[in-house]
Enzyme design. Structure first.
Site, PDB file in Angstrom:
ATOM      1  CD1 TRP A  40       9.303  55.603  15.947  1.00 17.53           C
ATOM      2  CD2 TRP A  40       8.711  56.378  17.955  1.00 17.53           C
ATOM      3  NE1 TRP A  40       7.947  55.400  16.084  1.00 17.53           N
ATOM      4  CE2 TRP A  40       7.553  55.874  17.326  1.00 17.53           C
ATOM      5  CE3 TRP A  40       8.579  56.922  19.219  1.00 17.53           C
ATOM      6  CZ2 TRP A  40       6.303  55.894  17.911  1.00 17.53           C
ATOM      7  CZ3 TRP A  40       7.317  56.938  19.804  1.00 17.53           C
ATOM      8  CH2 TRP A  40       6.202  56.425  19.150  1.00 17.53           C
ATOM      9  N   GLY A  59      13.017  55.103  11.074  1.00 16.92           N
ATOM     10  CA  GLY A  59      13.253  54.195  12.185  1.00 16.92           C
ATOM     11  C   GLY A  59      11.985  53.555  12.721  1.00 16.92           C
ATOM     12  CG  ASP A  60       7.074  53.905  12.817  1.00 16.41           C
ATOM     13  OD1 ASP A  60       6.758  54.246  13.960  1.00 16.41           O
ATOM     14  OD2 ASP A  60       6.365  53.182  12.080  1.00 16.41           O
ATOM     15  CG  LEU A  61       8.678  47.290  13.477  1.00 15.33           C
ATOM     16  CD1 LEU A  61       9.984  46.831  12.837  1.00 15.33           C
ATOM     17  CD2 LEU A  61       8.396  46.510  14.742  1.00 15.33           C
TER      18      LEU A  61
END
Length: 94
Positions: A40, A59-61
Site C-alpha cells: 500500500w 490492496g487498498d480497502l
C-alpha cells in the site's frame, strides 16, 4: 532503522526514488524490500509522489470495496484477490 540501512548501503537514495529509468515494478521492489514499507505504501508513493498513472493499488480497502460493489461481488480477498468460491458464478460470467 531499516530505511536508513537501505540508504546507507545505497539500495535507496533520493536519486533512486526519483529515477525515471526505473520501471514501476523495479521501484516497487526496492520500496517493499524495506521493512515497514508494504504494498500500500509503495503504491501510494508511486501514485501520489511520482504521479504514475498506471498504478492500481489492489490492496487498498477503498479500491477493493469499490470493485466489490461495482461488480456485485461478495468476496474481497486478501490484497484484492477475488474469492473464487464465493463469487464463482460472477467470475465465470465475466
Amino acid at each position: 532503522f531499516d530505511l536508513a540501512a537501505h540508504y546507507e548501503r545505497g539500495d535507496l537514495s533520493d536519486a533512486v526514488l526519483l529515477d525515471p529509468s526505473l520501471s514501476a515494478a523495479e521501484l516497487y521492489a526496492k520500496l517493499t524490500a524495506v521493512k515497514g514499507i508494504g504494498p500500500w505504501s509503495a503504491h501510494m508513493y508511486q501514485m501520489f509522489g511520482l504521479l504514475q498513472p498506471d498504478i492500481f493499488p489492489t490492496g487498498d480497502l477503498g479500491v477493493r470495496n469499490g470493485i466489490k460493489e461495482a461488480f456485485g461481488l461478495r468476496g474481497a480477498g486478501k490484497n484484492g484477490a477475488l474469492d473464487e468460491k464465493r463469487d464463482k458464478e460472477k467470475l465465470e460470467a465475466a
